[in-house]
Scaffold this motif. Structure first.
Motif, PDB file in Angstrom:
ATOM      1  N   GLU A 120       0.844  -1.481   0.097  1.00 18.44           N
ATOM      2  CA  GLU A 120      -0.023  -0.065   0.138  1.00 18.44           C
ATOM      3  C   GLU A 120       1.021   1.472  -0.254  1.00 18.44           C
ATOM      4  N   ARG A 121       2.391   1.068   0.796  1.00 17.75           N
ATOM      5  CA  ARG A 121       3.230   2.503   0.654  1.00 17.75           C
ATOM      6  C   ARG A 121       3.715   2.664  -1.000  1.00 17.75           C
ATOM      7  N   ILE A 122       3.520   1.556  -1.001  1.00 14.81           N
ATOM      8  CA  ILE A 122       4.420   1.916  -2.868  1.00 14.81           C
ATOM      9  C   ILE A 122       3.441   2.407  -3.864  1.00 14.81           C
ATOM     10  N   GLU A 123       2.344   2.138  -3.750  1.00 13.59           N
ATOM     11  CA  GLU A 123       1.306   1.628  -4.666  1.00 13.59           C
ATOM     12  C   GLU A 123       1.000   3.462  -4.154  1.00 13.59           C
ATOM     13  N   ALA A 124       0.800   4.337  -2.732  1.00 13.04           N
ATOM     14  CA  ALA A 124       0.671   5.401  -2.646  1.00 13.04           C
ATOM     15  C   ALA A 124       1.441   6.231  -2.964  1.00 13.04           C
ATOM     16  N   MET A 125       2.816   5.781  -2.879  1.00 13.74           N
ATOM     17  CA  MET A 125       4.002   6.283  -3.495  1.00 13.74           C
ATOM     18  C   MET A 125       3.833   7.332  -4.596  1.00 13.74           C
ATOM     19  N   ILE A 126       4.041   6.260  -5.751  1.00 14.43           N
ATOM     20  CA  ILE A 126       3.444   5.966  -6.492  1.00 14.43           C
ATOM     21  C   ILE A 126       2.988   6.997  -7.290  1.00 14.43           C
ATOM     22  N   ARG A 127       1.742   6.964  -6.673  1.00 16.52           N
ATOM     23  CA  ARG A 127       0.365   8.000  -7.208  1.00 16.52           C
ATOM     24  C   ARG A 127       1.418   9.308  -6.932  1.00 16.52           C
ATOM     25  N   ASP A 128       1.575   9.851  -5.762  1.00 18.04           N
ATOM     26  CA  ASP A 128       2.322  11.149  -5.357  1.00 18.04           C
ATOM     27  C   ASP A 128       3.424  11.312  -6.827  1.00 18.04           C
ATOM     28  N   VAL A 129       4.014  10.494  -7.057  1.00 25.07           N
ATOM     29  CA  VAL A 129       5.355  10.746  -8.003  1.00 25.07           C
ATOM     30  C   VAL A 129       4.566  10.912  -9.110  1.00 25.07           C
ATOM     31  N   GLN A 130       3.212  10.648  -9.493  1.00 24.19           N
ATOM     32  CA  GLN A 130       2.692  10.051 -10.638  1.00 24.19           C
ATOM     33  C   GLN A 130       1.680  11.990 -10.855  1.00 24.19           C
ATOM     34  N   ALA A 131       1.473  12.190  -9.744  1.00 19.64           N
ATOM     35  CA  ALA A 131       0.650  13.483  -9.278  1.00 19.64           C
ATOM     36  C   ALA A 131       1.719  14.801  -9.130  1.00 19.64           C
ATOM     37  N   LEU A 132       2.512  14.214  -8.900  1.00 17.77           N
ATOM     38  CA  LEU A 132       3.876  15.344  -9.190  1.00 17.77           C
ATOM     39  C   LEU A 132       4.604  15.528 -10.078  1.00 17.77           C
ATOM     40  N   ALA A 133       4.466  14.470 -11.239  1.00 17.00           N
ATOM     41  CA  ALA A 133       5.442  14.788 -12.402  1.00 17.00           C
ATOM     42  C   ALA A 133       3.798  15.676 -13.259  1.00 17.00           C
ATOM     43  N   LYS A 134       2.903  15.173 -12.780  1.00 17.12           N
ATOM     44  CA  LYS A 134       2.260  16.052 -13.433  1.00 17.12           C
ATOM     45  C   LYS A 134       2.248  17.665 -13.071  1.00 17.12           C
ATOM     46  N   HIS A 135       1.820  17.522 -12.438  1.00 20.32           N
ATOM     47  CA  HIS A 135       2.309  19.173 -11.546  1.00 20.32           C
ATOM     48  C   HIS A 135       2.583  20.049 -12.396  1.00 20.32           C
ATOM     49  N   ASN A 136       4.449  19.291 -12.701  1.00 24.61           N
ATOM     50  CA  ASN A 136       5.186  20.163 -13.108  1.00 24.61           C
ATOM     51  C   ASN A 136       5.051  20.132 -14.803  1.00 24.61           C
ATOM     52  N   ALA A 137       4.679  19.830 -14.643  1.00 24.92           N
ATOM     53  CA  ALA A 137       4.026  19.312 -16.858  1.00 24.92           C
ATOM     54  C   ALA A 137       2.705  20.584 -16.701  1.00 24.92           C
ATOM     55  N   ASP A 138       2.065  20.925 -15.560  1.00 26.77           N
ATOM     56  CA  ASP A 138       0.565  21.634 -15.419  1.00 26.77           C
ATOM     57  C   ASP A 138       2.018  22.986 -15.558  1.00 26.77           C
ATOM     58  N   LEU A 139       3.160  23.346 -15.029  1.00 31.78           N
ATOM     59  CA  LEU A 139       3.366  24.285 -14.486  1.00 31.78           C
ATOM     60  C   LEU A 139       4.183  25.280 -15.713  1.00 31.78           C
ATOM     61  N   ILE A 140       4.998  24.022 -16.711  1.00 28.35           N
ATOM     62  CA  ILE A 140       5.729  24.484 -17.770  1.00 28.35           C
ATOM     63  C   ILE A 140       4.702  24.920 -18.518  1.00 28.35           C
ATOM     64  N   ASP A 141       3.258  24.117 -19.041  1.00 24.84           N
ATOM     65  CA  ASP A 141       1.985  24.520 -20.135  1.00 24.84           C
ATOM     66  C   ASP A 141       1.485  25.414 -19.075  1.00 24.84           C
ATOM     67  N   GLU A 142       1.275  26.091 -18.286  1.00 22.70           N
ATOM     68  CA  GLU A 142       0.773  26.663 -17.956  1.00 22.70           C
ATOM     69  C   GLU A 142       1.901  28.517 -17.831  1.00 22.70           C
ATOM     70  N   ALA A 143       3.517  28.113 -17.924  1.00 24.33           N
ATOM     71  CA  ALA A 143       4.439  29.344 -18.751  1.00 24.33           C
ATOM     72  C   ALA A 143       4.360  29.665 -19.923  1.00 24.33           C
ATOM     73  N   MET A 144       4.164  28.673 -20.749  1.00 20.73           N
ATOM     74  CA  MET A 144       3.763  28.563 -22.012  1.00 20.73           C
ATOM     75  C   MET A 144       2.312  29.023 -22.662  1.00 20.73           C
ATOM     76  N   ASP A 145       1.572  29.346 -21.943  1.00 23.77           N
ATOM     77  CA  ASP A 145       0.416  29.605 -21.945  1.00 23.77           C
ATOM     78  C   ASP A 145       0.408  31.368 -21.790  1.00 23.77           C
ATOM     79  N   ILE A 146       1.008  31.550 -20.712  1.00 24.99           N
ATOM     80  CA  ILE A 146       1.324  32.454 -21.173  1.00 24.99           C
ATOM     81  C   ILE A 146       1.781  33.487 -21.752  1.00 24.99           C
ATOM     82  N   LEU A 147       3.067  32.869 -22.133  1.00 24.65           N
ATOM     83  CA  LEU A 147       3.525  33.465 -23.502  1.00 24.65           C
ATOM     84  C   LEU A 147       3.387  33.834 -25.019  1.00 24.65           C
ATOM     85  N   ASP A 148       2.135  32.456 -25.319  1.00 30.72           N
ATOM     86  CA  ASP A 148       1.525  32.231 -26.058  1.00 30.72           C
ATOM     87  C   ASP A 148       0.122  33.223 -26.202  1.00 30.72           C
TER      88      ASP A 148
END
Length: 810
Positions: free
Chosen positions: A442-470
């Motif tokens: 259960e701990r591993i599964e929860a950490m994998i979900r957290d890692v995936q969520a953080l990876a998506k959050h980082n990608a969203d930050l880049i997309d948001e910055a590019m939206d600002i420039l666009d």
């Protein structure tokens, strides 16, 4: 309007010295409160107010030299970059945006430039129609030349080394400074020539003085011609002025030499020199008219042309009718020997800044110098890296070597299968209990979900910055369509640096995702085995999953052990003893690592470095490299731990060799029992599942830390894009409302860092690459470089006072 040039000031503005100093002291001098340096900050602000002023008065000379001296001393206490944004406007464009830099060396260079400008303006303000005025003008021009020489030789190289390539303003680079230096020398020499004319010196001497004037103007012009960046910033009227003056005084030298030839009856040479002078003056006059030189300069060379024309008519008539001398070609004329009187004069307060400090004393005299502080920080970093590489990493590598070797030899599972043919070995029971207590799957599964969520959050930050420039690009396109005459770089040109950073960040993020996929695959491969470790001992599920090595036909029999059985037991006991010695060695290394940590926690070289620094000259710019001997000597006290680990490594290799040999004998002596082999395999699989569980947890923890650190950088990058868009919109408002222009939007400055260094770029990408190769070795990206930026307000432009015109006699 004068017929000589003065250097304009590089306008600058009030800067937030107090805030920058406070933030620096809080960040780097934790044992000191910023309020302890209130007087120093106030004195700094007071002295810099003189730099901001554009008043032309001789009293400002001492103030500028004093401020320069204080900056020299401040740079022995503070690094060049303390986060203080310093603006200086271009010299020849009063409406241009200021060029900013975080470097205090930039401020020092700007002060020296303005000091030379002040000297030049004081010189042009003198009444050069009197001997007294000429004397002072010569002095001020020589001071201006000396200041520029000092700037080019001493400060400009430091400035270029402290900034990124092509970031230093053109006006503070050597070619442009040298051009101004020779211009000031030329004008000083011109004043000497004018005094010689005024005092009726001999024509031969005046010719030699004039020849040097023309040569100096020519050198000044060549520095600009040979440098493309200098040609772009220098007005065409200035370049025309320099070339015109060069030809003017070459012609004046030939004219005066012709008068000397006339005095000694060299009539042919007289005519030749007059013709050469006329040719030179004509070329200079054409340049003056086409290039837009000032009216006095054009009038001066026009009057010389008239004089030459009259003398040519007279000389040729006399020679044709009376003297009949051959007129030699210009190439046959003896060269005029130049005589130089003007020399660069460097003020004592620049050569020896200590003499320019007033009675109040130096600023930050009690502050620990940045070189000392940096040396201490370097030692702490070296010690930390040494411990990580030479102790922690070696301990981990040696322990992994034991684990991998024993795993390849099926130990201790082979001994457990023999010693405890039924049930679970205690070591496995302990490991299974640890996984069960952690709720491992259960701990591993929860950490994998957290890692995936953080990876998506980082990608969203880049997309948001590019939206600002666009969005800004759309606004810019609409603005450019409605105002095609406005000169303004397009968004895709202005935001190139931001787009390049976005591409690097996406590459780093993709490498991290590839690493995450490797960890996920590892979990899928070992999930069943790790889940098996969570089975409860009370339900006998885990025990029943391990086959027994006791065959049914031997249960209940009391037959005495055979000789082969005794030999197997002997080998097993020897193996157990070796394994226990390996465990003792591993525990000893853990204790050694703890001792190293305790020694590092109590290790402080501050007093020794301070003692060494106290023996140095106060005004010496103390560099961290000066303390290398101390750092090496202090770090050597940790060498004994490395020696001990070397000895441990030799012992371990010898013991592992013995284990391998004894294990081979143990296997040879053991009967070929399929049940024992099956039990060994099952125990080995369960033991390996435990180690894989620990490895996966470690991978996921490193992934979480990586994404959290990267999110900080990407958030700052997004904010940087917002700030850049704000600056672009302010430029548009300036076009519509004619408001004071905003500070320069280029180069792009992230919050707190003027540029992303090559070292910082490589640290992020290398981190992701290492993570993709080996998830166990993932350093977090370095985000300490990012800070915030406040831009200065634009003051009003002071009006220039008209200069008195001075006529030139030939």
């Amino acid at each position: 309007m004068p017929n000589q040039l003065s250097i304009p000031f590089k306008r600058t503005y009030v800067v937030p010295i107090r805030d920058a100093v406070r933030d620096y002291i809080l960040a780097h001098h934790t044992g000191t409160h910023p309020d302890a340096y209130r007087w120093d900050v106030s004195q700094w602000e007071k002295l810099r107010s003189e730099v901001v002023s554009s008043v032309v008065h001789v009293d400002r000379v001492a103030a500028l030299i004093s401020y320069h001296a204080q900056i020299v001393f401040i740079l022995t206490k503070l690094p060049a970059d303390i986060g203080l944004e310093i603006p200086y406007a271009p010299v020849f464009d009063g409406n241009a945006l200021p060029e900013t830099s975080n470097s205090l060396i930039y401020d020092r260079a700007g002060v020296l430039f303005n000091l030379s400008a002040l000297f030049s303006q004081l010189a042009t303000a003198e009444d050069r129609s009197t001997p007294h005025g000429l004397k002072h003008a010569i002095k001020f021009y020589q001071n201006a030349a000396g200041t520029l020489q000092y700037l080019a030789d001493t400060v400009s190289p430091l400035l270029q080394s402290s900034l990124a390539p092509n970031e230093a303003p053109v006006e503070l680079l050597t070619p442009f400074i040298r051009s101004l230096e020779f211009l000031m020398l030329a004008q000083a020499q011109e004043c000497v020539w004018q005094r010689a004319v005024m005092d009726n010196f001999k024509n031969g001497l005046i010719a030699k003085l004039a020849a040097k004037v023309g040569s100096l103007y020519g050198i000044s012009s060549e520095y600009i011609k040979e440098n493309a960046s200098a040609r772009r910033v220098v007005p065409s009227s200035w370049q025309a002025h320099l070339e015109t003056k060069a030809f003017h005084f070459q012609a004046a030298a030939q004219y005066r030499k012709s008068l000397e030839d006339l005095e000694v009856n060299n009539y042919g040479y007289e005519v030749a020199r007059l013709l050469e002078a006329h040719s030179l003056a004509k070329r200079g006059y054409d340049i003056a008219r086409r290039g837009g030189a000032s009216a006095p300069v054009q009038q001066d060379i026009k009057s010389l042309l008239d004089i030459l024309q009259k003398n040519i008519t007279r000389a040729e008539r006399d020679n044709d009718l009376i003297y009949h001398k051959d007129v030699p070609p210009t190439s046959a004329l003896p060269a005029i020997v130049e005589v130089s009187v003007a020399i660069p004069t460097v003020e004592l307060g620049l050569k020896d800044p200590k003499t320019a400090v007033g009675s109040d004393g130096v600023i930050f005299g009690e502050l620990l110098g940045w070189g000392v502080r940096t040396a201490i920080d370097i030692y702490n970093d070296r010690r930390q890296n040494w411990i990580a590489e030479e102790v922690s990493e070696r301990v981990r590598r040696l322990d992994d070597n034991i684990a991998n070797t024993l795993e390849s030899l099926s130990l201790p599972s082979a001994l457990d299968a023999l010693d405890k043919p039924i049930g679970l070995p205690p070591s496995l029971v302990k490991k299974a209990g640890e996984v069960r207590a952690d709720s491992g799957p259960e701990r591993i599964e929860a950490m994998i979900r957290d890692v995936q969520a953080l990876a998506k959050h980082n990608a969203d930050l880049i997309d948001e910055a590019m939206d600002i420039l666009d969005h800004e690009a759309d606004e810019d396109e609409a603005f450019r369509e409605g105002h095609p005459d406005v000169e303004r770089p397009a968004s895709h040109e202005a935001n190139t640096e931001l787009v390049q950073k976005e591409q690097r960040y996406r590459a780093v993020l993709q490498q991290a995702r590839d690493s995450d996929e490797l960890v996920r695959q590892k979990w899928e491969q070992w999930e069943d085995n790790i889940v098996q470790l969570t089975w409860t001992e009370a339900s006998f599920e885990l025990e029943q999953s391990i086959p027994s090595s006791t065959s049914a036909d031997r249960l209940g029999q009391n037959s005495p052990p055979s000789e082969a059985h005794d030999l197997t037991r002997a080998h097993a006991r020897a193996l157990r003893a070796l394994l226990e010695r390996l465990e003792d060695l591993s525990r000893a290394r853990v204790e050694l690592e703890a001792r190293v940590g305790r020694l590092a926690a109590s290790d402080d070289i501050t007093q020794r470095v301070l003692k060494a620094a106290s023996g140095m000259e106060q005004w010496v710019n103390v560099q961290p490299a000066m303390f290398e001997d101390i750092l090496d000597a202090e770090l050597s006290k940790f060498d004994r731990f490395r020696v001990q680990l070397d000895e441990d490594e030799e012992k371990q290799e010898d013991m592992l060799r013995q284990v391998s040999e004894r294990r081979a004998e143990f296997i040879q002596s053991r009967r070929d029992d399929a049940s024992i082999q099956a039990r060994e395999l099952a125990l080995q699989s369960m033991d390996l599942a435990y180690h894989k569980y620990k490895e996966i947890i470690r991978n996921l923890e490193e992934g979480l830390k990586f994404y959290n650190d990267l999110a900080v950088i990407l958030s700052q990058f997004r904010d940087t894009c917002k700030d850049w868009v704000v600056l672009r919109r302010r430029e548009i408002r300036h076009v519509f409302h004619r408001q004071p222009p905003p500070p320069a939007a280029a180069p792009i400055i992230d919050r707190g860092v003027k540029r992303e260094s090559e070292e910082h770029r490589s640290s992020i990408s290398d981190s992701a690459r290492r993570r993709a190769r080996a998830p166990l070795d993932l350093p977090p990206p370095n985000s300490d470089e990012w800070e915030t930026m406040d831009m200065p307000k634009m003051p009003s432009v002071p009006k220039k006072t008209p200069k008195k015109k001075v006529a030139v006699r030939h």
